[in-house]
Write an enzyme that holds these catalytic residues in place. Structure first.
Site, PDB file in Angstrom:
ATOM      1  N   SER A   1       0.824  -1.206   0.000  1.00 26.54           N
ATOM      2  CA  SER A   1       0.000   0.000   0.000  1.00 26.54           C
ATOM      3  C   SER A   1       0.867   1.269   0.000  1.00 26.54           C
ATOM      4  O   SER A   1       1.706   1.443  -0.873  1.00 26.54           O
ATOM      5  CB  SER A   1      -0.966  -0.053   1.192  1.00 26.54           C
ATOM      6  OG  SER A   1      -1.945   0.942   1.098  1.00 26.54           O
TER       7      SER A   1
ATOM      8  N   ASP B   1      -9.747  -3.280  -5.935  1.00 20.59           N
ATOM      9  CA  ASP B   1      -9.083  -2.455  -4.920  1.00 20.59           C
ATOM     10  C   ASP B   1      -9.566  -1.012  -5.027  1.00 20.59           C
ATOM     11  O   ASP B   1      -9.310  -0.333  -6.020  1.00 20.59           O
ATOM     12  CB  ASP B   1      -7.569  -2.527  -5.129  1.00 20.59           C
ATOM     13  CG  ASP B   1      -6.778  -1.923  -3.979  1.00 20.59           C
ATOM     14  OD1 ASP B   1      -7.351  -1.143  -3.197  1.00 20.59           O
ATOM     15  OD2 ASP B   1      -5.578  -2.230  -3.870  1.00 20.59           O
TER      16      ASP B   1
ATOM     17  N   HIS C   1      -7.151  -5.695  -0.524  1.00 16.28           N
ATOM     18  CA  HIS C   1      -6.046  -4.746  -0.331  1.00 16.28           C
ATOM     19  C   HIS C   1      -5.324  -5.046   0.982  1.00 16.28           C
ATOM     20  O   HIS C   1      -4.093  -5.100   1.023  1.00 16.28           O
ATOM     21  CB  HIS C   1      -6.602  -3.318  -0.336  1.00 16.28           C
ATOM     22  CG  HIS C   1      -5.558  -2.254  -0.229  1.00 16.28           C
ATOM     23  ND1 HIS C   1      -4.974  -1.660  -1.331  1.00 16.28           N
ATOM     24  CD2 HIS C   1      -4.981  -1.668   0.854  1.00 16.28           C
ATOM     25  CE1 HIS C   1      -4.088  -0.760  -0.934  1.00 16.28           C
ATOM     26  NE2 HIS C   1      -4.080  -0.742   0.390  1.00 16.28           N
TER      27      HIS C   1
END
Length: 324
Positions: A136, A270, A299
């Site tokens: 991320s 996502d 995610h």
């Protein structure tokens, strides 16, 4: 590479100050010290995890154990929390009691980049090569690290569900930006009140929040209890607010310069980095190793798919490690 096993593996846990901020480090494998000449049997390679946000190291406990086993226990696998993304143990403050201010804004996005570079400088020998596995916003941090410190011996960087562009314009970003940038302070009071609940009640609340998952990693439950700390949640939300403002344009220059070292892994559903972001970067870098998830992983894969992700990564890196 052997399949990920269930056997217990050595796991060392420590809380340190890095850039003056409390930092939680989990180290998988027998190597606890990788600095300069203090160990005669230094490994040639370190796998270092750069977390997402929340950047609590505990979320990656199962992941690093599975990765370590998948790598035949040949290399250390470490995860370093973001600065201030932890509840320090009793007797340790969130900020080091010193007159020396190492960074102006260590809890901000830029500070988190410098925090990781400082950690490597102080804790890992320059002779050790690196595989950086980022998740991320950790992917943005990793690209910045490679940009700012070209001397790092990065063998590979694996960027999982990369939030490296247009975060505020993503579906989730559009929803969260007003809350994170203007209204995050209203969350502090309920968190403060909930912090007084018994640990068992906090755990029950976490399990209730995660009830929609078929399977949930137990380490995610225990780690999430840290989110009942006002200092911890304040640092998490502050960093997130900066992400919405600062992660705007993809750093295509750095990507181009390091393309052969990078593996991108995008999700199909996502809401932080939607599939058209994948389509666009794939078009801009047709020779890049840019993959689209075919397994429907979320995610926040650490909540329920750590072992599956670790197995995939060991498979991706098999050729690199055979040549290494």
């Amino acid at each position: 590479m052997r399949s990920v096993s269930e056997e217990p593996v050595p796991l060392h846990e420590e809380f340190i100050y890095c850039c003056g901020a409390a930092t939680h480090v989990l180290k998988c494998g027998p190597w606890k010290d990788l600095s300069k000449d203090e160990s005669k049997n230094l490994p040639r390679l370190l796998f270092m995890i750069i977390p997402g946000n929340p950047g609590l190291a505990g979320y990656y406990r199962t992941f690093i154990q599975a990765l370590y086993c998948g790598l035949n226990q040949q290399y250390p696998v470490w995860v370093v929390s973001h600065a201030g993304h932890c509840k320090p143990p009793s007797g340790m403050e969130m900020i080091e009691d010193t007159d020396i201010k190492e960074l102006e804004d260590v809890f901000g996005l830029n500070g988190q980049v410098e925090h990781k570079l400082n950690f490597l400088k102080k804790n890992v020998s320059k002779d050790i090569k690196l595989v950086l596995i980022a998740h991320s916003i950790g992917c943005y941090i990793t690209l910045e690290m490679m940009k700012r410190a070209s001397e790092l011996q990065v063998l590979r960087s694996v960027l999982l569900f990369p939030t490296i562009e247009r975060m505020a314009q993503s579906p989730q970003g559009k929803l969260m930006t007003p809350l994170l940038c203007k209204l995050r302070y209203i969350l502090y009071m309920p968190v403060y009140l909930l912090s007084f609940l018994p640990e068992g009640v906090k755990a029950s609340l976490v399990r209730f929040a995660l009830r929609g998952m078929k399977t949930c990693d137990e380490s995610s439950v225990t780690t999430s209890i840290n989110l009942f700390s006002v200092d911890c949640i304040a640092n998490i939300l502050y960093m997130a607010s900066q992400e919405m403002m600062k992660v705007v344009e993809r750093d295509s220059t750095t990507i181009k310069q390091n393309l052969k070292k990078l593996i991108f892994y995008y999700g199909t559903g996502d809401s932080w980095c939607p599939q058209h972001y994948y389509d666009e970067i794939k078009m801009d870098f047709p020779d890049g190793d840019i993959r689209l998830c075919e397994k429907g992983l979320r995610h926040a894969f650490v909540l329920d798919a750590s072992k599956e992700m670790a197995a995939m990564i060991t498979d991706w890196l098999q050729d690199d490690l055979t040549k290494f």
